[in-house]
Design an enzyme around this catalytic site. Structure first.
Site, PDB file in Angstrom:
ATOM      1  N   GLY A 160      23.253  84.869 -60.863  1.00  0.00           N
ATOM      2  CA  GLY A 160      22.576  83.616 -60.542  1.00  0.00           C
ATOM      3  C   GLY A 160      21.105  83.840 -60.241  1.00  0.00           C
ATOM      4  O   GLY A 160      20.463  84.748 -60.781  1.00  0.00           O
ATOM      5  N   SER A 161      20.584  83.037 -59.346  1.00  0.00           N
ATOM      6  CA  SER A 161      19.137  83.038 -59.103  1.00  0.00           C
ATOM      7  C   SER A 161      18.619  84.292 -58.416  1.00  0.00           C
ATOM      8  O   SER A 161      17.406  84.502 -58.372  1.00  0.00           O
ATOM      9  CB  SER A 161      18.753  81.807 -58.280  1.00  0.00           C
ATOM     10  OG  SER A 161      18.945  80.631 -59.040  1.00  0.00           O
ATOM     11  N   THR A 162      19.511  85.145 -57.886  1.00  0.00           N
ATOM     12  CA  THR A 162      19.019  86.413 -57.331  1.00  0.00           C
ATOM     13  C   THR A 162      18.361  87.255 -58.423  1.00  0.00           C
ATOM     14  O   THR A 162      17.479  88.063 -58.133  1.00  0.00           O
ATOM     15  CB  THR A 162      20.153  87.226 -56.665  1.00  0.00           C
ATOM     16  OG1 THR A 162      21.173  87.513 -57.627  1.00  0.00           O
ATOM     17  CG2 THR A 162      20.756  86.459 -55.491  1.00  0.00           C
ATOM     18  N   PHE A 163      18.791  87.034 -59.681  1.00  0.00           N
ATOM     19  CA  PHE A 163      18.216  87.807 -60.784  1.00  0.00           C
ATOM     20  C   PHE A 163      16.773  87.413 -61.064  1.00  0.00           C
ATOM     21  O   PHE A 163      16.041  88.145 -61.737  1.00  0.00           O
ATOM     22  CB  PHE A 163      19.056  87.636 -62.050  1.00  0.00           C
ATOM     23  CG  PHE A 163      18.661  88.580 -63.154  1.00  0.00           C
ATOM     24  CD1 PHE A 163      19.117  89.891 -63.171  1.00  0.00           C
ATOM     25  CD2 PHE A 163      17.819  88.164 -64.177  1.00  0.00           C
ATOM     26  CE1 PHE A 163      18.735  90.767 -64.174  1.00  0.00           C
ATOM     27  CE2 PHE A 163      17.438  89.032 -65.186  1.00  0.00           C
ATOM     28  CZ  PHE A 163      17.895  90.349 -65.181  1.00  0.00           C
ATOM     29  N   LYS A 164      16.336  86.282 -60.544  1.00  0.00           N
ATOM     30  CA  LYS A 164      14.957  85.849 -60.768  1.00  0.00           C
ATOM     31  C   LYS A 164      13.951  86.839 -60.185  1.00  0.00           C
ATOM     32  O   LYS A 164      12.785  86.860 -60.595  1.00  0.00           O
ATOM     33  CB  LYS A 164      14.747  84.455 -60.182  1.00  0.00           C
ATOM     34  CG  LYS A 164      15.508  83.380 -60.961  1.00  0.00           C
ATOM     35  CD  LYS A 164      15.507  82.028 -60.269  1.00  0.00           C
ATOM     36  CE  LYS A 164      16.315  81.015 -61.060  1.00  0.00           C
ATOM     37  NZ  LYS A 164      16.476  79.723 -60.365  1.00  0.00           N
TER      38      LYS A 164
END
Length: 488
Positions: free
Chosen positions: A218-222
């Site tokens: 999810g957005s942690t990969f951003k």
């Protein structure tokens, strides 16, 4: 000597020679194969003929041994707070072999490893009590307890790392199991073990989710996508506007990429985009860089490496080779992007350590029964995903997320905390409850002792209330606080 006697003597000599060849072949060529043969009961008898050495945390054993009357085996394994420590220790069973640290270090723990030759020799001459050696871990008991209790009844996992060394400080997975329940060789042990082997059990208590399960990050990969943007020169100022239209259409499609609510994402800077978790900004960055550059940056953080050994091997985290629209989705942690909690802790760790990723490990040293070190771990650099100046920029915007963005639940008074929340889609057409993620690090004037990744795979929380900032960030905060307390 007459001719018949000479023939008999030659024949007998050949038989003796053949016997010597056969004995040496069995002993030196087939020795290891026979020793490791699962049907060789003598190996198991020897393994449990003496107290097994211990797995050590903070100078204290979390394992033990007790006498047993189950057939040929004199001792069996015991565990202290087995459910909490099972993702670290694994199990050692008279009937069902062993796994994880118990298996990988079986020779040391059972006292049969050649590294213990001197200790065994001394015991032979002095008549000393026979006992296996110890495995000294890097784990922090307070951090492990905070992680395990923080997860509570939720299905999920926590991985915490010391960014400066790569030492694993916590490794929790829930639901869990108690290895003591099947450490022996009785019908009761078999019943307990078989109960954990049920097919299609959604809880999978024996699955080490921190190391062996992958999830869409999810957005942690951003954080990785922002790193790729800086490292490849797409942007160099985290406060400058990006070229990010709203709405944003995925390349080669008519599909628009949505954000979670009316948030200020049009041409948002990297700081603003990470603070509000703008899908449109990071999806476009991934598309602008292309799959090759995105994949290369992800691999610097440890993705697509099938041999991350802690020494327990972690499942391979995947950044896919994909087409343009799917690559854009992978850039926001969706599509075929998959990561273990350990992997995402490594991402936070590399950022916190000035762009240098240390190889994760959880065995500090091996020692004999007299506590003499026979093997010591040396921290190793794994890669450099970020230049130091870019790592500082990513730290800066991650700290904004915690100060005034989606990660405020991770704030610790008097401590600088950087983080990133994530809520990853789950199931076909996102029909299942999403995964709640949070990655973070905490630093003080003395340094940065901890980076954490938390994933909540399943909980009783209402779907609309599932978010990394609400569910996972408080767990990460407790783990960081525990490590900071241990480092006082």
């Amino acid at each position: 000597m007459n001719k018949p006697l000479r023939r008999v003597a030659i024949f007998c000599g050949l038989l003796v020679l053949a016997l010597l060849i056969r004995v040496n072949w069995v002993q030196f060529v087939q020795g290891d194969e026979l020793k490791n043969d699962p049907h060789n009961r003598r190996v198991a008898i020897e393994r449990y003929s003496m107290p097994r050495g211990n797995i050590i945390v903070d100078g204290k054993p979390v394992t033990g041994s007790t006498t047993t009357d189950s057939g040929d085996f004199k001792y069996k394994r015991t565990y202290k707070n087995g459910k909490m420590w099972a993702p670290v220790t694994g199990y050692a069973s008279q009937a069902f072999d062993a796994n994880q640290l118990e298996k990988l270090n079986d020779g040391i723990l059972s006292g049969t490893d050649d590294k213990l030759f001197f200790s065994r020799t001394v015991d032979m001459f002095t008549g000393g009590n026979k006992r296996g050696g110890n495995v000294v871990t890097t784990l922090d008991a307070k951090a492990q307890k905070a992680a395990f209790e923080g997860l509570g009844g939720n299905k999920g996992a926590v991985a915490a790392i010391n960014p400066e060394t790569g030492a694993i400080l916590a490794l929790a997975s829930t639901p869990s199991y108690d290895p003591s329940k099947f450490a022996g060789n009785t019908d009761k042990d078999a019943e307990a073990y078989n109960a954990l082997q049920k097919k299609n059990d959604p809880d999978e208590p024996m699955l080490n989710r921190a190391l062996r399960q992958t999830y869409p990050p999810g957005s942690t990969f951003k954080v990785v996508t922002a790193s790729a943007a800086l490292e490849n020169g797409l942007y160099d100022d985290v406060d400058a506007k990006t070229r990010s239209p709203l709405p944003y259409t995925l390349p080669d499609t008519h599909i628009t990429l949505d954000n979670e609510g009316p948030i200020p994402c049009e041409d948002a800077s990297l700081r603003v985009a990470l603070r509000y978790s703008c899908n449109t900004v990071f999806g476009k960055i991934s598309a602008d860089l292309g799959n090759k550059k995105m994949k290369a940056e992800a691999e610097k953080f440890g993705f697509n490496d099938p041999e991350i050994d802690t020494p327990v091997r972690a499942a391979e985290s995947i950044y896919p080779t994909d087409n343009r629209p799917q690559n854009a989705m992978a850039g926001i942690g969706q599509a075929s992007n998959r990561a273990t909690p350990l992997q995402m802790a490594m991402v936070a760790s590399a950022v916190a350590n000035g762009g240098k990723l240390m190889k994760p490990y959880m065995v500090e040293q091996l020692e004999d029964k007299n506590l003499n070190a026979i093997q010591q771990h040396t921290p190793q650099v794994m890669s450099h995903p970020l230049a130091p100046e870019n790592a500082q920029k990513i730290q800066d915007i991650m700290e904004t997320v915690v100060k005034e963005g989606t990660g405020t639940n991770a704030q610790i008074p008097g401590v600088t905390v950087g983080g990133k929340t994530g809520t990853a889609q789950h199931g076909e057409n996102n029909k299942d409850n999403p995964y709640a993620w949070f990655i973070s690090y905490a630093k003080t004037a003395k340094g940065t002792p901890v980076a954490v990744a938390v994933v909540i795979e399943g909980s009783d929380t209402l779907r609309n209330d599932i978010a990394g900032g609400k569910l996972a960030a408080p767990v990460a905060k407790k783990v960081m606080e525990a490590v900071l307390e241990s480092n006082k």
